[in-house]
Design an enzyme around this catalytic site. Sequence first.
Site, PDB file in Angstrom:
ATOM      1  CG  PHE A 128      51.036   5.996  67.671  1.00 26.34           C
ATOM      2  CD1 PHE A 128      51.857   4.887  67.776  1.00 26.34           C
ATOM      3  CD2 PHE A 128      51.377   7.135  68.382  1.00 26.34           C
ATOM      4  CE1 PHE A 128      53.007   4.903  68.574  1.00 26.34           C
ATOM      5  CE2 PHE A 128      52.522   7.164  69.185  1.00 26.34           C
ATOM      6  CZ  PHE A 128      53.338   6.052  69.271  1.00 26.34           C
ATOM      7  CG  ASP A 213      45.171  10.474  70.591  1.00 25.96           C
ATOM      8  OD1 ASP A 213      45.617  11.633  70.448  1.00 25.96           O
ATOM      9  OD2 ASP A 213      45.898   9.473  70.720  1.00 25.96           O
ATOM     10  CE  LYS A 242      52.561  13.788  67.701  1.00 25.75           C
ATOM     11  NZ  LYS A 242      54.004  13.644  67.553  1.00 25.75           N
TER      12      LYS A 242
HETATM   13  N1  PLP Z   1      48.494  10.132  70.174  1.00 22.88           N
HETATM   14  C1  PLP Z   1      48.725  10.449  68.896  1.00 22.88           C
HETATM   15  C2  PLP Z   1      47.576  10.583  67.950  1.00 22.88           C
HETATM   16  C3  PLP Z   1      50.033  10.683  68.444  1.00 22.88           C
HETATM   17  O1  PLP Z   1      50.251  10.991  67.162  1.00 22.88           O
HETATM   18  C4  PLP Z   1      51.092  10.552  69.367  1.00 22.88           C
HETATM   19  C5  PLP Z   1      52.486  10.741  68.931  1.00 22.88           C
HETATM   20  O2  PLP Z   1      52.822  10.625  67.785  1.00 22.88           O
HETATM   21  C6  PLP Z   1      50.799  10.221  70.692  1.00 22.88           C
HETATM   22  C7  PLP Z   1      49.480  10.029  71.070  1.00 22.88           C
HETATM   23  C8  PLP Z   1      51.891  10.101  71.715  1.00 22.88           C
HETATM   24  O3  PLP Z   1      52.368  11.372  72.033  1.00 22.88           O
HETATM   25  P1  PLP Z   1      53.755  11.551  72.824  1.00 22.88           P
HETATM   26  O4  PLP Z   1      54.845  11.083  71.910  1.00 22.88           O
HETATM   27  O5  PLP Z   1      53.818  13.017  73.119  1.00 22.88           O
HETATM   28  O6  PLP Z   1      53.659  10.727  74.060  1.00 22.88           O
END
Ligand code: PLP
Length: 389
Positions: A128, A213, A242
């Site tokens: 994700f 990520d 986050k």
């Molecule tokens: N990358 C990862 C690993 C995530 O868990 C998330 C959100 O859950 C995101 C990117 C996207 O982050 P945002 O909701 O702050 O755009």
Amino acid sequence: MHNHVMPTYARFPLTLVSGKGSRATDDQGREYLDFVSGIAVNGLGHAHPAMVKALCEQAGAMLHCSNLFHIPAQQQLADRLCQLSGLDTAFFCNSGAEANEAAIKLARKFWFDKGAARRTIITATQSFHGRTLQTLTATGQDKVKIGFDPLPPGFEHVPLNDIAALKATVNDETAAILLEPLQGEGGVNEAADDYLKAVRALCDETGILMLLDEVQTGIGRTGEMFGFEHTGVVPDILTLAKGLGGGVPIGAMLANANVATAFGPGTHGSTFGGNPLSCTAALTVLEVIKKEDLLANVREQGARLRKGLQHLKDRNQRIVDVRGQGLLLGVAFETEVAGIIEQCRSNGLLLLSAGPKVLRFLPPLNVTAEEIDEALTILSRSVAQLEAA
Ligand code: PLP
């Protein structure tokens, strides 16, 4: 009354209005043990005194001034994150998706500047990476893509932990490999140490960039400041969001010097990214993690929670797996977990899922042993109540 908020979230029937530490209170005055933490955001828990003080002071001085000016808190935060990660330079934005957008742009521009036709980003199935068009296309889950075509080209997906599949997919159009060291949304799935090391070796051999990520795993969640520290593998580009701001929106993309030169003035930007308020929040998070030795607490309480969950698994045949790292843990069931989440909520514990069959635990980094035990008691009582019903 008509609800004017777009229904993009299937919300729990609960309105949280305040909190203190690991506890949140609803609009009826009922208290809950909050093991959701705003989905891995509130690392210091609710209303940490150091955060309240720092934000009030900064709000009284200046909230925002634009990246057209020098911002001391942004400079300090960049220095601190680079010192902690071993990377060389930071770009600030407001969310995880934006951090990944920046990473994708930087990787492509890096190869463009070299005159090479490498544009494709390879990611893992079940990953994700966000909800913008680029990041949902990068995401290895079909359900987030339905209805949004035409999707941007330049993404390929491979099964996680299968180095042969990755090697078979890499070619002279590959710009970067983008992975989560521990997939959060996709079901709490760990990238194996050996796999990450093999990916690093492949990137070193070919020049392909390794992007991690760590939007969910970064800033202490796994028991190290960054998830990659468990393996010793350092990426070329790292994304955070986050937990970085502890509840104030901020994202970051860090890169090594060699790659970062591809971003000069005018190549990328953000009105709000890295403003004085959000950088002050992030600096406070990093300071409190150090001062209160929260990485050690994550390891200790993570081990305690894991042991308790393992014990529950030993007594319950519907539980197929307990997995994760630090305080990002998942319990995989044979069946859907929505009913367990609801029962826990009515017993005073907030949890969430990671896919339909995995319960996810994301308590604050400063959760106590007593709170872990209380959560385990509520969970086993809730599971027993559902089985008796
Ligand atoms: N990358 C990862 C690993 C995530 O868990 C998330 C959100 O859950 C995101 C990117 C996207 O982050 P945002 O909701 O702050 O755009």
